[in-house]
Design an enzyme around this catalytic site. Structure first.
Site, PDB file in Angstrom:
ATOM      1  N   ASP A 112      -2.620  -1.905  10.431  1.00  0.00           N
ATOM      2  CA  ASP A 112      -2.581  -1.840   9.086  1.00  0.00           C
ATOM      3  C   ASP A 112      -3.133  -3.094   8.298  1.00  0.00           C
ATOM      4  O   ASP A 112      -3.514  -2.996   7.017  1.00  0.00           O
ATOM      5  CB  ASP A 112      -1.316  -1.481   8.301  1.00  0.00           C
ATOM      6  CG  ASP A 112      -0.804  -0.216   8.459  1.00  0.00           C
ATOM      7  OD1 ASP A 112      -1.344   0.935   8.875  1.00  0.00           O
ATOM      8  OD2 ASP A 112       0.268   0.307   8.014  1.00  0.00           O
ATOM      9  N   LYS A 134       0.746  -1.190   0.025  1.00  0.00           N
ATOM     10  CA  LYS A 134       0.075   0.007  -0.139  1.00  0.00           C
ATOM     11  C   LYS A 134       0.934   1.253  -0.027  1.00  0.00           C
ATOM     12  O   LYS A 134       2.143   1.178   0.511  1.00  0.00           O
ATOM     13  CB  LYS A 134      -0.986   0.030   1.075  1.00  0.00           C
ATOM     14  CG  LYS A 134      -0.440  -0.110   2.678  1.00  0.00           C
ATOM     15  CD  LYS A 134       0.290   0.942   3.257  1.00  0.00           C
ATOM     16  CE  LYS A 134       0.737   0.735   4.663  1.00  0.00           C
ATOM     17  NZ  LYS A 134       1.702   2.117   5.076  1.00  0.00           N
ATOM     18  N   GLY A 186       4.637  -6.664   5.827  1.00  0.00           N
ATOM     19  CA  GLY A 186       4.153  -7.523   6.662  1.00  0.00           C
ATOM     20  C   GLY A 186       2.709  -7.662   6.877  1.00  0.00           C
ATOM     21  O   GLY A 186       2.182  -8.950   7.119  1.00  0.00           O
ATOM     22  N   GLY A 245       7.408   0.713   4.839  1.00  0.00           N
ATOM     23  CA  GLY A 245       6.278   1.781   5.018  1.00  0.00           C
ATOM     24  C   GLY A 245       5.132   1.174   3.949  1.00  0.00           C
ATOM     25  O   GLY A 245       3.911   2.056   3.882  1.00  0.00           O
ATOM     26  N   PRO A 261       9.127  -4.009   0.282  1.00  0.00           N
ATOM     27  CA  PRO A 261      10.354  -3.704   1.185  1.00  0.00           C
ATOM     28  C   PRO A 261      10.128  -4.041   2.725  1.00  0.00           C
ATOM     29  O   PRO A 261       8.998  -4.062   2.901  1.00  0.00           O
ATOM     30  CB  PRO A 261      10.626  -2.281   0.765  1.00  0.00           C
ATOM     31  CG  PRO A 261       9.256  -1.880   0.301  1.00  0.00           C
ATOM     32  CD  PRO A 261       8.888  -2.968  -0.654  1.00  0.00           C
TER      33      PRO A 261
HETATM   34  O1  C5P Z   1      -0.086  -1.535  15.096  1.00  0.00           O
HETATM   35  P1  C5P Z   1       1.135  -1.910  14.786  1.00  0.00           P
HETATM   36  O2  C5P Z   1       1.748  -3.080  15.599  1.00  0.00           O
HETATM   37  O3  C5P Z   1       1.650  -1.777  13.172  1.00  0.00           O
HETATM   38  O4  C5P Z   1       2.072  -0.538  15.337  1.00  0.00           O
HETATM   39  C1  C5P Z   1       3.356  -0.457  15.423  1.00  0.00           C
HETATM   40  C2  C5P Z   1       3.941   0.508  16.433  1.00  0.00           C
HETATM   41  O5  C5P Z   1       3.499   1.804  15.801  1.00  0.00           O
HETATM   42  C3  C5P Z   1       2.836   1.030  17.722  1.00  0.00           C
HETATM   43  O6  C5P Z   1       3.399   0.029  18.815  1.00  0.00           O
HETATM   44  C4  C5P Z   1       3.201   2.314  18.067  1.00  0.00           C
HETATM   45  O7  C5P Z   1       4.126   2.618  18.617  1.00  0.00           O
HETATM   46  C5  C5P Z   1       3.125   2.972  16.537  1.00  0.00           C
HETATM   47  N1  C5P Z   1       1.642   3.299  16.083  1.00  0.00           N
HETATM   48  C6  C5P Z   1       1.254   4.246  16.554  1.00  0.00           C
HETATM   49  N2  C5P Z   1      -0.227   5.063  16.002  1.00  0.00           N
HETATM   50  C7  C5P Z   1      -0.678   4.277  15.053  1.00  0.00           C
HETATM   51  C8  C5P Z   1      -0.101   3.125  14.634  1.00  0.00           C
HETATM   52  C9  C5P Z   1       0.945   2.564  14.987  1.00  0.00           C
HETATM   53  O8  C5P Z   1       1.801   5.075  17.335  1.00  0.00           O
HETATM   54  N3  C5P Z   1      -2.029   4.647  14.797  1.00  0.00           N
END
Ligand code: C5P
Length: 310
Positions: free
Chosen positions: A142, A15, A108, A104, A100
């Site tokens: 995501d 994405k 995953g 971003g 990648p």
């Molecule tokens: O949800 P995910 O595991 O991808 O998030 C990884 C990290 O990214 C979270 O632990 C947090 O530190 C940060 N994050 C955030 N706000 C979001 C999504 C992710 O601060 N909306």
């Protein structure tokens, strides 16, 4: 895996974040987002087959950068779906890794969403879409979008989704950086910089994030020039400060004729919007010649979510 085991192969699209507005940090550590996602035709391929026990293997150009064992998050996806339906997650998950890592582009998350879909295709549990979306949300912010695909606005931590209507599709060039950026570290840096400037970082003091009305109009009209004006990512300045070479990549794509650029998620992939396939080829050549990135890929978007092949 025996040679006559059924194998479900799923294309798992990455994405782009066409607008990423980051609000304040909540008490649970997540930031409030207004996150406009678009799936693109740059994909991993995930294959799932029945096995004696859970196993994960990885091949492809990015294979060396992800765990090729059960510590990969896809194993967690199979376990979660299995547990929710009272089934042992006895599957072999193979990831052909093209997207990648720490890029971003939600690689995953795409692999996790594809694993949920592939396991469900094998196990036929009949799980509802809403239950599946809830499992996806447990795997990462995501993952619900990766399951849905297309173009959507994600609110909350990005998991509360509304599909957006789009006319036609758009032509993108993606420049993958030599070195990735870890999502938590970019969010942590944004938080630190907000606190340092005295603005504060908490959800109570940062205005609620909103995407611009012009974004919806540009998408509905399928107008690349107009969409180019709307591309923006609140993470870009932070990511560029952490990896200053990203500024050179962004500049090289614009100099090469892109309409506009935007960082993917928390980086470190840079996305360039172009007028069409010919322009995309020129932008891709300019980026490759610039030597400012590890690899360059052309893609179209939006595409639909994970797709079972064959
Ligand atoms: O949800 P995910 O595991 O991808 O998030 C990884 C990290 O990214 C979270 O632990 C947090 O530190 C940060 N994050 C955030 N706000 C979001 C999504 C992710 O601060 N909306």
């Amino acid at each position: 895996m025996s040679s006559n085991s059924p194998v479900v192969a799923i294309e798992a699209p990455g994405k782009i974040n066409i607008q990423l507005r980051v609000g304040g940090c909540r008490d649970d550590g997540f930031h409030e987002l207004a996150n406009a996602f678009m799936s693109v035709s740059f994909c991993d391929v995930v294959s799932i087959s029945p096995a004696r026990s859970l196993a994960v293997t990885v091949s492809g150009p990015m294979a060396s950068q992800v765990p090729g064992d059960e510590s990969n998050l896809v194993a967690q996806a199979a376990r979660l779906l299995g547990r929710s339906q009272g089934l042992a997650p006895n599957v072999h998950i193979h990831i052909e890794k093209h997207l990648p890592v720490q890029g971003g582009m939600g690689g995953g998350s795409a692999d996790c969403a594809a694993t949920l879909i592939g396991c469900e295709a094998l196990w036929k549990t009949g799980i509802s879409n809403s239950e599946m979306a809830a499992l996806a949300g447990d795997l990462g912010s995501d993952v619900p979008f990766s399951l849905l695909g297309g173009t959507a606005l994600g609110l909350g931590r990005g998991e509360i989704l509304t599909p957006l209507s789009v006319s036609g599709d758009f032509s993108w060039v993606l420049a993958v950086a030599e070195e990735g950026l870890s999502t938590p570290s970019v969010y942590a840096e944004l938080k630190r910089s907000r606190e340092n400037t005295g603005v504060g970082s908490h959800v109570d003091v940062v205005p609620a994030p909103q995407v611009s009305p012009g974004l919806f109009e540009a998408l509905a009209e399928g107008d690349s020039r107009r969409l180019g004006k709307e591309l923006s990512n609140d993470m870009e300045a932070v990511a560029v400060a952490m990896h200053p070479s990203l500024a050179e990549t962004l500049d090289a794509g614009l100099q090469g004729g892109a309409i506009a650029s935007v960082l993917c998620g928390t980086g470190a992939t840079c996305a360039f919007l172009t007028e069409g396939d010919d322009a995309a080829r020129s932008v891709a050549s300019a980026l490759t010649a610039s030597g400012t990135c590890a690899s360059v890929h052309r893609a179209r978007g939006p595409v639909s979510g994970p797709r079972i092949l064959g």
